[in-house]
Design an enzyme around this catalytic site. Structure first.
Site, PDB file in Angstrom:
ATOM      1  N   MET A 190      37.150  41.371  34.814  1.00 26.90           N
ATOM      2  CA  MET A 190      36.016  41.911  35.452  1.00 26.90           C
ATOM      3  C   MET A 190      36.213  42.801  36.774  1.00 26.90           C
ATOM      4  O   MET A 190      35.563  43.550  36.879  1.00 26.90           O
ATOM      5  CB  MET A 190      35.084  40.756  35.643  1.00 26.90           C
ATOM      6  CG  MET A 190      34.572  40.015  34.332  1.00 26.90           C
ATOM      7  SD  MET A 190      33.901  41.118  33.078  1.00 26.90           S
ATOM      8  CE  MET A 190      32.560  41.989  34.046  1.00 26.90           C
ATOM      9  N   ASP A 198      27.259  59.907  42.729  1.00 31.66           N
ATOM     10  CA  ASP A 198      26.551  60.255  44.075  1.00 31.66           C
ATOM     11  C   ASP A 198      27.066  61.015  44.900  1.00 31.66           C
ATOM     12  O   ASP A 198      26.305  61.877  45.589  1.00 31.66           O
ATOM     13  CB  ASP A 198      26.724  58.367  45.006  1.00 31.66           C
ATOM     14  CG  ASP A 198      25.977  58.747  46.231  1.00 31.66           C
ATOM     15  OD1 ASP A 198      24.754  58.746  46.091  1.00 31.66           O
ATOM     16  OD2 ASP A 198      26.888  58.591  47.165  1.00 31.66           O
ATOM     17  N   CYS A 249      31.452  34.965  37.764  1.00 31.35           N
ATOM     18  CA  CYS A 249      32.737  35.171  38.004  1.00 31.35           C
ATOM     19  C   CYS A 249      33.459  34.284  39.382  1.00 31.35           C
ATOM     20  O   CYS A 249      32.641  34.002  40.112  1.00 31.35           O
ATOM     21  CB  CYS A 249      32.782  36.753  38.577  1.00 31.35           C
ATOM     22  SG  CYS A 249      32.863  37.901  37.424  1.00 31.35           S
ATOM     23  N   HIS A 250      34.628  34.057  38.954  1.00 34.56           N
ATOM     24  CA  HIS A 250      35.266  33.240  40.159  1.00 34.56           C
ATOM     25  C   HIS A 250      35.586  34.296  41.232  1.00 34.56           C
ATOM     26  O   HIS A 250      36.155  35.457  40.813  1.00 34.56           O
ATOM     27  CB  HIS A 250      36.264  32.328  39.668  1.00 34.56           C
ATOM     28  CG  HIS A 250      35.941  31.308  38.436  1.00 34.56           C
ATOM     29  ND1 HIS A 250      35.988  31.827  37.304  1.00 34.56           N
ATOM     30  CD2 HIS A 250      36.087  30.208  38.738  1.00 34.56           C
ATOM     31  CE1 HIS A 250      35.781  30.711  36.456  1.00 34.56           C
ATOM     32  NE2 HIS A 250      35.703  29.765  37.364  1.00 34.56           N
TER      33      HIS A 250
END
EC number: 4.6.1.17
Length: 325
Positions: free
Chosen positions: A114, A129, A77-78
């Site tokens: 993304m 969590d 990814c950029h």
């Protein structure tokens, strides 16, 4: 012809795609995902009683942080400088689930899908969590891109419905919130929107009018009561609730207008009416516009008159920018 996988060169080596020749455009992506939880977890999240604290507040921050650092997690990814990122949650009591939605925006040469997907994924992991001591059987899934715009491929809308957009109409007491909402609704309906409203009452209100059948039922000790005909129904429940849960009940609408909520995170219109208030009381970063009949303004916040058509236009413009229209 099969689609080309552009993360490989001619020799089959993994590469970061060269986007230097592209022109920056406005990019937006929205991703969603769900976590299915036990009723006890859902109640703890809704009521703020989880042992680790504000579950959705922490998950929201975690999701935004993850979206900002996507390039550190996904190798090709950029690195992107997001101009805006939100993570919102909808409680789904019927499914005993929590829906997370991440929206990411920027002006860049490459897309932001993304980042939105990473934000949703980490938000759901954070919920797990924080609640795993209560329920280790929680399941995360249905993580998907639901909308994107910008770039060569243009606009993409995935099948499956996003939750309703939410806008608050806020201001001090007696600023005219109900009047403005009532004036906005015909214009929003004329634009083809299915709109619901949610009002917060700072005082206890009568659950049902005294003397009605359902009112008598409740007065006699019923925990809940409902009435319906062939076109509508009404249900009263003795239960703690917040606006998130009520918004989830209107999942089949396009827009929920909240009345009040001046200190909330929701995007909002704020009313400042002469004789009632003289200054804004909302966080300017949440304001879509300031509706006022006075000569006041806030930097970077549009000012509109106190009338329904102008307010409806602001909301419609917001929905277009968010890819809702």
């Amino acid at each position: 012809m099969e689609p080309k996988l552009n993360h490989f060169d001619g020799a089959g080596h993994a590469i970061m795609v060269d986007v230097s020749a592209k022109s920056p455009t406005r990019r937006l992506a929205v991703a969603q995902g769900k976590i299915r939880v036990s009723p006890a977890v859902l109640a703890a999240v809704s009521g703020g009683t989880a042992a680790k604290g504000d579950v959705l507040g922490v998950a929201r921050v975690a999701g935004i942080l993850a979206a900002k650092r996507t390039a550190e997690l996904i190798p090709l990814c950029h690195p992107l400088a997001l101009s805006h990122c939100t993570v919102d949650f909808t409680l789904l009591p019927e499914e005993s689930a929590i829906l997370a939605e991440c929206t990411a925006k920027l002006d860049a040469r490459t897309g932001v899908e993304m980042e939105a997907l990473t934000g949703v994924s980490v938000a759901l992991l954070t919920i797990y969590d924080m609640c795993k001591a209560m329920d280790k059987t929680m399941e995360m899934g249905e993580i998907r891109l639901v909308y994107k715009e910008g770039g060569k491929s243009g606009t993409f809308s995935n099948s499956g419905r996003r939750g309703p957009a939410v806008v608050a109409v806020s201001g001090v007491k007696n600023a005219g919130k109900t009047t403005l909402i009532t004036a906005m609704l015909p214009h929003l309906a004329a634009a083809g929107l299915k709109v619901a409203t949610v009002k917060h009452d700072g005082h206890s209100f009568p659950a049902e009018p005294e003397g009605t059948d359902t009112g008598r039922h409740l007065a006699a000790g019923a925990w809940g009561a409902a009435i319906f005909d062939g076109e509508k129904y009404k249900m009263v429940r003795r239960d703690a609730v917040d606006e998130e849960a009520l918004i989830a009940r209107f999942s089949d609408t396009d827009l929920v207008l909240l009345e009040g909520f001046k200190h909330s995170r929701w995007p909002k219109l704020e009313l400042v009416r002469a004789g009632v208030s003289q200054t804004s009381v909302c966080d300017p970063s949440t304001l879509l516009a300031l509706a006022t009949d006075q000569a006041i303004s806030l930097p970077g916040v549009p000012t509109i008159p106190l009338e329904g058509e102008a307010a409806a236009r602001v909301v419609l413009d917001y929905l277009r920018k968010e890819g809702r229209l």
